[in-house]
Design a protein around this motif. Structure first.
Motif, PDB file in Angstrom:
ATOM      1  N   LEU A  18       0.825  -1.208   0.000  1.00 30.71           N
ATOM      2  CA  LEU A  18       0.000   0.000   0.000  1.00 30.71           C
ATOM      3  C   LEU A  18       0.858   1.257   0.000  1.00 30.71           C
ATOM      4  O   LEU A  18       0.536   2.246  -0.665  1.00 30.71           O
ATOM      5  N   TRP A  19       1.937   1.228   0.760  1.00 34.63           N
ATOM      6  CA  TRP A  19       2.870   2.347   0.803  1.00 34.63           C
ATOM      7  C   TRP A  19       3.430   2.611  -0.599  1.00 34.63           C
ATOM      8  O   TRP A  19       3.490   3.757  -1.055  1.00 34.63           O
ATOM      9  N   ALA A  20       3.852   1.531  -1.248  1.00 35.64           N
ATOM     10  CA  ALA A  20       4.440   1.669  -2.585  1.00 35.64           C
ATOM     11  C   ALA A  20       3.439   2.283  -3.564  1.00 35.64           C
ATOM     12  O   ALA A  20       3.813   3.125  -4.392  1.00 35.64           O
ATOM     13  N   ARG A  21       2.182   1.890  -3.455  1.00 33.77           N
ATOM     14  CA  ARG A  21       1.153   2.468  -4.337  1.00 33.77           C
ATOM     15  C   ARG A  21       0.945   3.953  -4.060  1.00 33.77           C
ATOM     16  O   ARG A  21       0.724   4.732  -4.967  1.00 33.77           O
ATOM     17  N   ARG A  22       1.000   4.323  -2.798  1.00 32.61           N
ATOM     18  CA  ARG A  22       0.705   5.705  -2.407  1.00 32.61           C
ATOM     19  C   ARG A  22       1.898   6.638  -2.572  1.00 32.61           C
ATOM     20  O   ARG A  22       1.774   7.742  -3.071  1.00 32.61           O
ATOM     21  N   TRP A  23       3.072   6.203  -2.096  1.00 33.45           N
ATOM     22  CA  TRP A  23       4.237   7.095  -2.070  1.00 33.45           C
ATOM     23  C   TRP A  23       5.448   6.554  -2.833  1.00 33.45           C
ATOM     24  O   TRP A  23       6.487   7.197  -2.865  1.00 33.45           O
ATOM     25  N   GLY A  24       5.344   5.373  -3.363  1.00 29.33           N
ATOM     26  CA  GLY A  24       6.487   4.757  -4.031  1.00 29.33           C
ATOM     27  C   GLY A  24       7.163   3.757  -3.104  1.00 29.33           C
ATOM     28  O   GLY A  24       6.966   3.774  -1.888  1.00 29.33           O
ATOM     29  N   ALA A  25       7.944   2.875  -3.699  1.00 26.82           N
ATOM     30  CA  ALA A  25       8.621   1.824  -2.925  1.00 26.82           C
ATOM     31  C   ALA A  25       9.653   2.437  -1.969  1.00 26.82           C
ATOM     32  O   ALA A  25      10.480   3.248  -2.384  1.00 26.82           O
ATOM     33  N   VAL A  26       9.546   2.057  -0.715  1.00 28.76           N
ATOM     34  CA  VAL A  26      10.499   2.497   0.308  1.00 28.76           C
ATOM     35  C   VAL A  26      10.806   1.277   1.190  1.00 28.76           C
ATOM     36  O   VAL A  26      10.170   1.062   2.222  1.00 28.76           O
ATOM     37  N   PRO A  27      11.769   0.453   0.762  1.00 26.05           N
ATOM     38  CA  PRO A  27      12.072  -0.764   1.519  1.00 26.05           C
ATOM     39  C   PRO A  27      12.406  -0.519   2.990  1.00 26.05           C
ATOM     40  O   PRO A  27      12.146  -1.376   3.840  1.00 26.05           O
ATOM     41  N   SER A  28      12.938   0.649   3.301  1.00 26.36           N
ATOM     42  CA  SER A  28      13.283   0.944   4.698  1.00 26.36           C
ATOM     43  C   SER A  28      12.041   0.995   5.594  1.00 26.36           C
ATOM     44  O   SER A  28      12.120   0.697   6.788  1.00 26.36           O
ATOM     45  N   MET A  29      10.873   1.353   5.049  1.00 29.76           N
ATOM     46  CA  MET A  29       9.645   1.373   5.855  1.00 29.76           C
ATOM     47  C   MET A  29       9.297  -0.042   6.300  1.00 29.76           C
ATOM     48  O   MET A  29       9.002  -0.286   7.469  1.00 29.76           O
ATOM     49  N   ALA A  30       9.334  -0.996   5.380  1.00 29.78           N
ATOM     50  CA  ALA A  30       9.038  -2.387   5.741  1.00 29.78           C
ATOM     51  C   ALA A  30      10.096  -2.929   6.704  1.00 29.78           C
ATOM     52  O   ALA A  30       9.774  -3.667   7.639  1.00 29.78           O
ATOM     53  N   ALA A  31      11.342  -2.535   6.501  1.00 30.42           N
ATOM     54  CA  ALA A  31      12.421  -3.008   7.375  1.00 30.42           C
ATOM     55  C   ALA A  31      12.231  -2.491   8.802  1.00 30.42           C
ATOM     56  O   ALA A  31      12.285  -3.263   9.764  1.00 30.42           O
ATOM     57  N   ILE A  32      11.996  -1.178   8.957  1.00 32.00           N
ATOM     58  CA  ILE A  32      11.835  -0.626  10.309  1.00 32.00           C
ATOM     59  C   ILE A  32      10.599  -1.196  10.983  1.00 32.00           C
ATOM     60  O   ILE A  32      10.618  -1.510  12.174  1.00 32.00           O
ATOM     61  N   THR A  33       9.526  -1.367  10.238  1.00 31.99           N
ATOM     62  CA  THR A  33       8.314  -1.921  10.821  1.00 31.99           C
ATOM     63  C   THR A  33       8.559  -3.361  11.273  1.00 31.99           C
ATOM     64  O   THR A  33       8.112  -3.768  12.352  1.00 31.99           O
TER      65      THR A  33
END
Length: 178
Positions: A18-33
């Motif tokens: 969902l993040w990738a659809r809204r703001w673009g792929a940010v692998p660090s978001m999935a990593a920190i979560t």
């Protein structure tokens, strides 16, 4: 211990999509979560082992640190430095350990204003018992083998260095140390 979520999907992977659809792929978001959720899980597992001893992980770490010291005692400032916590946290931790009879305070003979925390016989017994239990459950990391645990340690090391926890040792100097 925390109740398992038992979801039929990975909520972090879903958030990543969902993040990738809204703001673009940010692998660090999935990593920190993932890291934050892993922290919750691990803390819950470790706390379940330590609670019967009247310990939190912070108090356990302080007791272990005292057992590592040559004399079984350290200044509160040294405890804070080694555990990388604020002096107020050290005072609170030592207060609770002292009330439980696991450490004793005494004046620091080398510093008229300083205080030493010394592990008691009962503190040594408790840390040995708790450590046996934590080791038996691999500190909550039983899903991982030794090599994977080493990889996790190495993956997180640059973050700790960048935060100023320590300076990366010179490889030659590291090999010279016993």
């Amino acid at each position: 211990m925390a109740k398992p979520l038992a979801l039929d999907f990975d909520p972090i992977a879903r958030a990543d999509e969902l993040w990738a659809r809204r703001w673009g792929a940010v692998p660090s978001m999935a990593a920190i979560t993932s890291i934050m959720r892993a922290h919750q899980i691990l803390l819950s597992r470790v706390d379940a082992v330590l609670k019967p001893y009247g310990l939190t992980f912070a108090r356990y770490e302080a007791l272990v640190l005292l057992t590592f010291s040559r004399t079984g005692e350290l200044s509160l400032s040294k405890i804070g430095e080694r555990l990388m916590v604020h002096p107020t946290s050290v005072t609170n931790t030592v207060d609770r350990l002292e009330r439980a009879g696991l450490v004793a305070r005494r004046p620091n003979p080398l510093d008229g204003r300083g205080v030493l925390a010394a592990i008691t016989r009962r503190g040594r017994e408790v840390v040995e018992e708790a450590t046996r239990e934590l080791m038996a459950m691999e500190f909550g990391l039983e899903e991982y083998g030794p090599e994977q645990c080493h990889q996790v340690f190495e993956l997180l090391k640059p973050l700790r260095i960048a935060a100023g926890d320590f300076a990366e040792p010179d490889e030659g100097a590291a090999k010279e140390r016993p």
